[in-house]
Scaffold this motif. Structure first.
Motif, short mmCIF file in Angstrom:
data_model
loop_
_atom_site.label_atom_id
_atom_site.label_comp_id
_atom_site.label_asym_id
_atom_site.label_seq_id
_atom_site.Cartn_x
_atom_site.Cartn_y
_atom_site.Cartn_z
N ALA A 78 0.84 -1.20 0.00
CA ALA A 78 0.00 0.00 0.00
C ALA A 78 0.87 1.25 0.00
O ALA A 78 2.07 1.20 0.29
N ASP A 79 0.26 2.35 -0.37
CA ASP A 79 0.94 3.66 -0.35
C ASP A 79 0.25 4.55 0.67
O ASP A 79 -0.97 4.56 0.81
N VAL A 80 1.07 5.32 1.37
CA VAL A 80 0.57 6.28 2.36
C VAL A 80 0.96 7.68 1.91
O VAL A 80 2.12 7.91 1.53
N GLU A 81 -0.01 8.57 1.90
CA GLU A 81 0.25 9.96 1.54
C GLU A 81 -0.03 10.84 2.75
O GLU A 81 -1.07 10.72 3.40
N ILE A 82 0.91 11.71 3.07
CA ILE A 82 0.77 12.62 4.20
C ILE A 82 1.18 14.02 3.74
O ILE A 82 2.13 14.16 2.95
N GLY A 83 0.49 15.00 4.19
CA GLY A 83 0.83 16.36 3.78
C GLY A 83 -0.05 17.38 4.47
O GLY A 83 -0.87 17.05 5.34
N HIS A 84 0.11 18.62 4.07
CA HIS A 84 -0.72 19.69 4.62
C HIS A 84 -0.87 20.79 3.58
O HIS A 84 -0.06 20.92 2.66
N ARG A 85 -1.92 21.54 3.73
CA ARG A 85 -2.17 22.69 2.86
C ARG A 85 -2.75 23.82 3.71
O ARG A 85 -3.27 23.58 4.80
#
Length: 463
Positions: free
Chosen positions: A378-385
């Protein structure tokens, strides 16, 4: 509610005022029309009697009277004989069709129809006819073009006075209604505010052991509403105190269990060196259960701390730096689990209104869940805007996800989704929820397409 009460009172008052003022205005119009008709009918009768008394020798005096009436009242008048020929005429066109019709009716011993009511927009003049003579002998007719200007002006003035009076009454009623609605609704509004604040405390931030619940302001309003408000305040205080005591009990119990569990774990390790091979499997299962209980106790302590109101002022946390640090910390664990991670963050520094320790706990809980439940590959995406005044942090994965009907429940304590596998306490997202709410933020759980889970946290932005 105050607005609705005010609208109802104003609608009722408007209906009552209109029900009184409209009939009054119509009554004034009928009264003025009756007085006007009686006055002009008397004038027509006077000239009819004068014409019947005066013979041919009295025609000059008759014409003089007609001219004097016209100059005095500025109203046209004509007196004709039985053949319809004018005997006296002043200010009236006898060739007009309506005048001829009125003369014909009077020669048939019919009096003209007087208006039953007068309004400001009625006709400027009406024809009033009267026969000369009586009984079966009609010797002529009198027709007066009576002006209604004065009557219409009087009616307009009276209607204006009625309208101004009605508006003044409505204005007075509006002031009284505003004061009355405020008096009635104010305790209900205060009670609603109390309910909302109570609900917020009940779900997320109940007072801690050393805090004191604020005393609500004294209510004003009807006695029944004041009694209801006081009863609710007493109930709210009891529920808040009971729930706070329950949470303190959980925290105290978890704190009291932590040291014995730690000592038990040490003794299990020491005992493990002397356990025979036949009991090794049982010893291992017992050790795992002790570890699971220790994890539950630690999570309960963290949750209790997260649900305690946070009073210390923070200067804001650098979201990008915190995300980069936690991704670096979890990178080796996620690599061993066969999970890829991708970070999306703007280049500029972004400060959020949350303490750095709380944000680190949140990110650790979210990345831990992704590592446990996203499955290998699986892929995990983390971030902020950033947006106007807010910072949004998200963590999403392409794992099996959570059924749609279970999404709202996974932030509840001890709840584990049916798709979850492996060990867990069901407290991770509860801790995330509590820490987010304590910072004044919001949490949103949604499904990622085509599969997976996405969690978005929104905080206020620090300038």
């Amino acid at each position: 509610m105050r607005r609705r009460v005010l609208v109802v009172l104003m609608i009722y008052s408007t209906v009552v005022v209109l029900a009184l003022s409209v009939p009054l205005g119509l009554l004034v119009g009928r009264e003025r029309a009756q007085r006007f008709g009686e006055n002009r009918a008397a004038a027509a009768t006077f000239f009819a009697e004068l014409s019947s008394r005066e013979g041919e020798s009295g025609v000059p005096r008759l014409r003089e009277s007609v001219q004097r009436y016209n100059s005095l009242y500025d109203e046209g008048i004509v007196i004709v004989d039985r053949t319809g020929s004018p005997r006296a005429l002043a200010g009236l066109d006898i060739e007009r069709a309506d005048v001829q019709q009125a003369i014909a009716g009077a020669l048939r011993n019919q009096r003209g129809h007087l208006p039953s009511s007068v309004t400001p927009w009625s006709q400027s003049s009406v024809l009033i006819a009267a026969p000369v003579g009586g009984g079966t002998q009609v010797d002529g007719a009198v027709v007066i073009a009576a002006s209604t200007d004065a009557v219409r002006r009087d009616v307009a003035v009276v209607w204006l006075v009625i309208a101004v009076g009605a508006l003044l009454i409505l204005a007075t009623v509006a002031v009284i209604a505003a004061a009355l609605s405020r008096w009635v609704v104010r305790p209900l509004t205060a009670l609603s505010s109390r309910v909302r604040s109570f609900g917020d405390k009940f779900h997320d931030q109940l007072p801690s052991a050393g805090s004191h619940m604020s005393k609500p302001a004294e209510y004003v309003g009807p006695p029944e509403v004041r009694e209801l408000s006081s009863a609710f305040d007493a109930m709210a205080d009891d529920v808040e105190a009971a729930t706070a005591a329950q949470r303190r009990l959980v925290a105290d119990t978890a704190h009291a269990l932590r040291n014995p569990l730690a000592a038990l774990r040490i003794r299990m390790d020491v005992l493990g060196m002397k356990v025979p091979d036949s009991a090794a499997d049982a010893h291992l299962k017992t050790t795992l259960e002790v570890d699971r209980l220790t994890t539950v106790v630690e999570d309960l302590l963290v949750l209790a701390a997260a649900e305690t109101p946070f009073t210390k002022q923070t200067t804001g946390c650098d979201v990008g730096a915190a995300i980069a640090a936690r991704v670096e910390f979890w990178s080796s664990t996620m690599t061993m689990a066969g999970i890829g991670v991708h970070v999306e963050s703007p280049e500029e520094n972004t400060l959020a209104a949350i303490s750095e320790d709380d944000l680190i706990r949140i990110l650790d809980a979210l990345l831990s869940n992704a590592t446990k439940y996203a499955d290998a590959g699986a892929d995990v995406e983390i971030g902020h805007r950033t947006s106007e005044g807010h910072v949004t942090v998200w963590v999403s994965d392409s794992g099996p996800g959570v059924p749609a009907d279970e999404l709202p429940k996974i932030v509840d304590r001890f709840y584990r989704a049916s798709s979850a596998h492996g060990e867990g306490t069901g407290l991770g997202l509860s801790i995330v929820h509590a820490l987010t709410e304590r910072a004044g933020g919001t949490i949103e759980v949604s499904a990622r397409r085509p599969s997976g889970l996405k969690i978005e946290l929104t905080f206020l932005r620090e300038c």
